[in-house]
Design a protein around this motif. Sequence first.
Motif, PDB file in Angstrom:
ATOM      1  N   UNK A   1     -41.822 -56.262  61.876  1.00  0.00           N
ATOM      2  CA  UNK A   1     -41.422 -57.016  62.662  1.00  0.00           C
ATOM      3  C   UNK A   1     -39.477 -56.123  61.972  1.00  0.00           C
ATOM      4  N   UNK A   2     -39.204 -55.915  63.223  1.00  0.00           N
ATOM      5  CA  UNK A   2     -37.754 -54.879  63.302  1.00  0.00           C
ATOM      6  C   UNK A   2     -37.528 -55.004  64.414  1.00  0.00           C
TER       7      UNK A   2
ATOM      8  N   UNK B   1     -42.516 -52.271  66.216  1.00  0.00           N
ATOM      9  CA  UNK B   1     -43.955 -53.357  64.907  1.00  0.00           C
ATOM     10  C   UNK B   1     -44.199 -52.540  63.713  1.00  0.00           C
ATOM     11  N   UNK B   2     -43.469 -52.825  62.607  1.00  0.00           N
ATOM     12  CA  UNK B   2     -44.445 -52.240  61.355  1.00  0.00           C
ATOM     13  C   UNK B   2     -43.791 -51.563  60.692  1.00  0.00           C
ATOM     14  N   UNK B   3     -43.104 -51.040  59.745  1.00  0.00           N
ATOM     15  CA  UNK B   3     -42.810 -50.471  59.330  1.00  0.00           C
ATOM     16  C   UNK B   3     -43.393 -49.123  59.377  1.00  0.00           C
ATOM     17  N   UNK B   4     -43.223 -47.971  59.092  1.00  0.00           N
ATOM     18  CA  UNK B   4     -43.734 -46.271  58.902  1.00  0.00           C
ATOM     19  C   UNK B   4     -45.217 -46.550  58.483  1.00  0.00           C
ATOM     20  N   UNK B   5     -45.770 -47.172  57.519  1.00  0.00           N
ATOM     21  CA  UNK B   5     -47.476 -47.326  57.402  1.00  0.00           C
ATOM     22  C   UNK B   5     -48.200 -48.234  58.696  1.00  0.00           C
TER      23      UNK B   5
ATOM     24  N   UNK C   1     -35.176 -45.939  61.468  1.00  0.00           N
ATOM     25  CA  UNK C   1     -35.375 -47.448  60.894  1.00  0.00           C
ATOM     26  C   UNK C   1     -36.932 -47.880  59.399  1.00  0.00           C
ATOM     27  N   UNK C   2     -37.884 -47.344  60.805  1.00  0.00           N
ATOM     28  CA  UNK C   2     -39.244 -47.587  60.430  1.00  0.00           C
ATOM     29  C   UNK C   2     -39.621 -46.541  59.090  1.00  0.00           C
ATOM     30  N   UNK C   3     -38.965 -45.212  59.057  1.00  0.00           N
ATOM     31  CA  UNK C   3     -38.878 -45.047  58.060  1.00  0.00           C
ATOM     32  C   UNK C   3     -38.499 -44.899  56.289  1.00  0.00           C
TER      33      UNK C   3
ATOM     34  N   UNK D   1     -32.779 -51.625  50.223  1.00  0.00           N
ATOM     35  CA  UNK D   1     -32.718 -50.440  49.651  1.00  0.00           C
ATOM     36  C   UNK D   1     -33.681 -49.653  51.107  1.00  0.00           C
ATOM     37  N   UNK D   2     -33.676 -49.572  52.439  1.00  0.00           N
ATOM     38  CA  UNK D   2     -33.969 -49.191  52.858  1.00  0.00           C
ATOM     39  C   UNK D   2     -32.791 -48.636  53.628  1.00  0.00           C
ATOM     40  N   UNK D   3     -31.671 -49.510  53.954  1.00  0.00           N
ATOM     41  CA  UNK D   3     -30.031 -48.925  53.894  1.00  0.00           C
ATOM     42  C   UNK D   3     -29.699 -47.458  53.250  1.00  0.00           C
ATOM     43  N   UNK D   4     -30.000 -48.055  52.282  1.00  0.00           N
ATOM     44  CA  UNK D   4     -29.619 -47.025  51.637  1.00  0.00           C
ATOM     45  C   UNK D   4     -30.459 -45.799  51.498  1.00  0.00           C
TER      46      UNK D   4
END
Length: 251
Positions: free
Chosen positions: A5-6, A24-28, A176-178, A222-225
């Motif tokens: 969850x983001x 809800x949920x990352x890209x996958x 952000x999800x990707x 890692x996501x922010x980068x």
Amino acid sequence: MRHAILWLLLSCFQLHAEVELLVVGDDAHPVKFVTLPFTYEGNGVSPAVTVENHLVQALSSTGLFSMPYRYEVPADQSNMYAWRLNDIRYVIEGRLFESSQMLMLRLTINDTLGLQPTLSTVVLNPKQLALSSQMFADQVYRSLFYATFTNDHEKQYLDNENPTLTRYLNQLVMTFKRAWRNNAVSGTCTVQIQQMPGGLPFKSTLQENCFISQQLAEEIEAALEEVELLPYENYQDVFERELRVEFISTL
């Protein structure tokens, strides 16, 4: 089934009220829904499959929602808890009625989290069925976006919707999800992000709660980068310089 969850909290200008996004949920792991076979009452050829397909396509168009190819139907289809155990968030039912060259659709969207169902009735143009059902399906998508990814459930009725803001929030969530590859690490990570006009993030600060789990902190870093540019073009009127992003991952 793991869930990520983001939370994305936006400090907004006077142009619009403060908006809080929940992804809800990352890209996958998109939010899952099912559409039960629509029923039809009338004397002509049933358009139920056509209308149902347009709705599924609209909801699946961005990848935020997804209807699984295979899923287990509970013995009691009205048991929302049983659907929830199968990782289904929304159960959608439709009833079509045709008479006097008028086609009416009564749609019920059941939320397996226990919220009240959303009921909607619309008159479709049988002579322009593809266009009218696609337009309605797009409205359903936007309604479910606000109901799922924001704390303002009133906006799901789209009475005071700012279409540009809706598209901007969609793009932020998708960006952000990707970028985030969640590996089922439990915890919460709050990040303060500042961006320049143009959508260039120039400062990201991880808060203390990120470091309760070093693995989660590394995931967020890692996501922010990976996010080199945030949405900006065509969204200047609703652009936000400062974002407070809270990543919450739960098993």
